[in-house]
Design an enzyme around this catalytic site. Structure first.
Site, PDB file in Angstrom:
ATOM      1  N   ILE A  13       1.327  -1.251   4.521  1.00 21.59           N
ATOM      2  CA  ILE A  13       2.421  -1.557   3.671  1.00 21.59           C
ATOM      3  C   ILE A  13       3.609  -0.543   3.780  1.00 21.59           C
ATOM      4  CG2 ILE A  13       3.260  -2.112   1.478  1.00 21.59           C
ATOM      5  CD1 ILE A  13       0.766  -3.042   0.635  1.00 21.59           C
ATOM      6  N   ALA A  14       3.183   0.517   3.628  1.00 25.86           N
ATOM      7  CA  ALA A  14       4.205   1.770   3.590  1.00 25.86           C
ATOM      8  C   ALA A  14       3.455   2.953   3.656  1.00 25.86           C
ATOM      9  CB  ALA A  14       4.940   1.619   2.294  1.00 25.86           C
ATOM     10  N   ARG A  15       4.437   4.020   4.293  1.00 23.99           N
ATOM     11  CA  ARG A  15       3.979   5.466   4.104  1.00 23.99           C
ATOM     12  C   ARG A  15       5.113   6.187   3.232  1.00 23.99           C
ATOM     13  NH1 ARG A  15       0.591   6.430   8.392  1.00 23.99           N
ATOM     14  NH2 ARG A  15       0.350   4.687  10.081  1.00 23.99           N
ATOM     15  N   GLY A  16       4.286   6.946   2.466  1.00 23.75           N
ATOM     16  CA  GLY A  16       5.279   7.673   1.583  1.00 23.75           C
ATOM     17  C   GLY A  16       4.885   9.122   1.405  1.00 23.75           C
ATOM     18  N   THR A  17       5.497   9.802   0.412  1.00 27.54           N
ATOM     19  CA  THR A  17       5.256  11.456   0.270  1.00 27.54           C
ATOM     20  C   THR A  17       3.946  11.725  -0.016  1.00 27.54           C
ATOM     21  OG1 THR A  17       7.800  11.540  -0.391  1.00 27.54           O
ATOM     22  CG2 THR A  17       6.213  13.469  -1.014  1.00 27.54           C
ATOM     23  N   GLY A  77       1.028   9.755   0.193  1.00 30.60           N
ATOM     24  CA  GLY A  77      -0.103   9.139   0.835  1.00 30.60           C
ATOM     25  C   GLY A  77       0.515   7.580   1.588  1.00 30.60           C
ATOM     26  N   VAL A 130      -0.010   3.548   1.965  1.00 32.01           N
ATOM     27  CA  VAL A 130      -0.419   2.377   1.029  1.00 32.01           C
ATOM     28  C   VAL A 130      -0.710   1.225   2.185  1.00 32.01           C
ATOM     29  CG1 VAL A 130       0.161   0.643  -0.716  1.00 32.01           C
ATOM     30  CG2 VAL A 130       1.144   2.908  -0.655  1.00 32.01           C
ATOM     31  N   LYS A 172      -3.821   2.983  -1.873  1.00 32.47           N
ATOM     32  CA  LYS A 172      -3.248   4.017  -1.566  1.00 32.47           C
ATOM     33  C   LYS A 172      -4.191   5.172  -1.364  1.00 32.47           C
ATOM     34  CE  LYS A 172       0.799   6.937  -2.921  1.00 32.47           C
ATOM     35  NZ  LYS A 172       1.965   6.804  -3.547  1.00 32.47           N
ATOM     36  N   ASP A 226       8.584  10.253 -12.089  1.00 33.39           N
ATOM     37  CA  ASP A 226       9.479  10.014 -10.889  1.00 33.39           C
ATOM     38  C   ASP A 226      10.004   8.571 -10.990  1.00 33.39           C
ATOM     39  OD1 ASP A 226      10.759  10.063  -8.318  1.00 33.39           O
ATOM     40  OD2 ASP A 226       8.953   9.759  -7.322  1.00 33.39           O
TER      41      ASP A 226
END
Length: 400
Positions: free
Chosen positions: A99-103, A105, A107, A120, A242
């Site tokens: 789904i996504a890559r974030g700060t 981890g 997902v 995640k 956040d």
């Protein structure tokens, strides 16, 4: 000089002979000849092993110890069944796509017991980069906070399904997206599983409506969902830290749910225990930017910015750098500019929430009551761009 090592005090997952080789014990003769680490029929009299301390290869032993710690890291997930009420059985978890890559981890979307979930993966440091003490601290903190999330139950908070302290049994397809093959999983990682919300993020909704804006009734409904969710978290002594439009998810009925607890933590009894710049530029309270002690009121500040963003369908301070925003917010009381067409009742809430003094900001349950008292029957939303002619802010024109 001789050293006596009691085999009863040496924890190992393999037979001793694989942990200490003949080359580690120079000058001792053949291991089998001396019957020190020999076959399984070793007598009780040989359980106390004697070595020349000055001839033990300590560097090699360190390598073996590190391998042992790595095996111990994921030992909890290698046993049959969960050990904690919140710990999931990774054999039941199926990863479908990225789904996504974030700060904090990566997902993935997947299923767990036929339930659509978001998974995640949190990396706790590259292999061999964290000490055993640091890893133990991370594990203890993770256990404490996940135990709190496990008991959360609110319609405006993403439902927590479970977590795992390791990923050794996690099954990820060789290719989960068009971007290419899946990255190799770090050995020191954990995963958090939550319900999958299919309606996208609040940020996405605001971007889609950046020109035509949102009806006032929708603005207030979204704001109340967020306020109620934060009020619930604060009642459980949880500070999100956040709060921003990107971390708010929407279901198919446009109900908002707070997500991404990547930096959330249980509120400390002593506010001085919570310090450091944690959050996202534009939403961060002055006390956080200054590195001062803070509490749940930093979430209230961020909510005020989110409220402005939801009304305006715009970004705060889009043309300022990090240093410019930080300096102006702290020293010059910079806040997003409120359009004059914004109803005074909503303006009042924004200004209360982003007050420079945390003690003057309202609690989130008070914000909920203020929002519930707003009348949306006569409109009051932001003027759509195609209807904004001239200096509309000074007129009596109200948006939908």
């Amino acid at each position: 000089m001789w050293c006596i090592m009691d085999s009863k005090n040496v924890e190992t997952d393999e037979k001793p002979k694989s942990e200490v080789s003949e080359s580690n014990l120079k000058g001792m003769g053949s291991i089998r000849e001396n019957h020190i680490l020999g076959d399984s029929n070793m007598s009780a009299s040989t359980k106390d092993m004697l070595f020349r301390a000055d001839q033990i290869d300590l560097k090699s032993l360190d390598v073996h110890l590190e391998k042992h710690l790595s095996r111990a890291w994921s030992r909890n997930v290698d046993t049959n069944g969960p050990k904690e009420p919140w710990e999931i059985d990774l054999a039941k978890l199926e990863i479908k796509n990225l789904i996504a890559r974030g700060t904090y981890g990566t997902v993935y979307r997947g299923t767990y017991d036929d339930l659509d979930v978001a998974v995640k993966l949190l990396d706790w440091g590259e292999d061999d980069m964290a000490t055993s003490t640091e890893l133990a601290s991370l594990r203890a903190s993770f256990r404490q906070e996940v135990a709190v999330w496990h008991h959360l139950d609110h319609p405006n908070v993403t439902r927590f399904v479970g977590a795992s302290m390791g990923t050794s049994n996690l099954r990820i397809p060789e290719k989960t997206s068009s971007d290419g093959p899946t990255d190799k999983l770090p050995s020191k990682a954990c995963c958090v599983v939550v319900e999958y919300i299919s309606g996208g993020t609040l940020k996405g909704l605001l971007y889609k409506n950046r020109r035509r804006k949102l009806p006032y009734k929708v603005v207030i409904q979204l704001a109340m969902d967020l306020a109620r969710g934060l009020s619930y978290l604060h009642s459980k002594k949880i500070v999100h830290r956040d709060v921003k439009a990107e971390n708010m998810l929407l279901d198919t009925h446009r109900n908002l749910k707070i997500a991404d607890f990547g930096v959330a933590r249980v509120e400390a009894q002593n506010p001085r225990d919570m310090t450091g710049e944690t959050g996202t530029l534009g939403y961060m309270a002055p006390e956080v930017l200054q590195g001062k002690p803070y509490n749940r009121k930093c979430d209230v500040y961020s909510f005020g910015v989110c409220l402005w963003e939801t009304y305006c369908c715009d970004l705060p301070y889009p043309f300022l750098s990090f240093s410019e925003v930080s300096s102006a917010v702290v020293r010059h009381n910079l806040r997003p500019e409120i359009p004059r067409c914004c109803p005074s009742s909503l303006v009042n809430i924004m200004r209360k929430c982003w007050d420079a003094n945390p003690d003057k900001r309202p609690e989130m349950d008070e914000v909920v009551k203020l929002l519930e008292a707003i009348d949306t029957s006569k409109g009051g939303g932001m003027i759509p761009e195609d209807q904004a002619t001239g200096c509309f802010c000074f007129g009596q024109i109200r948006g939908p």
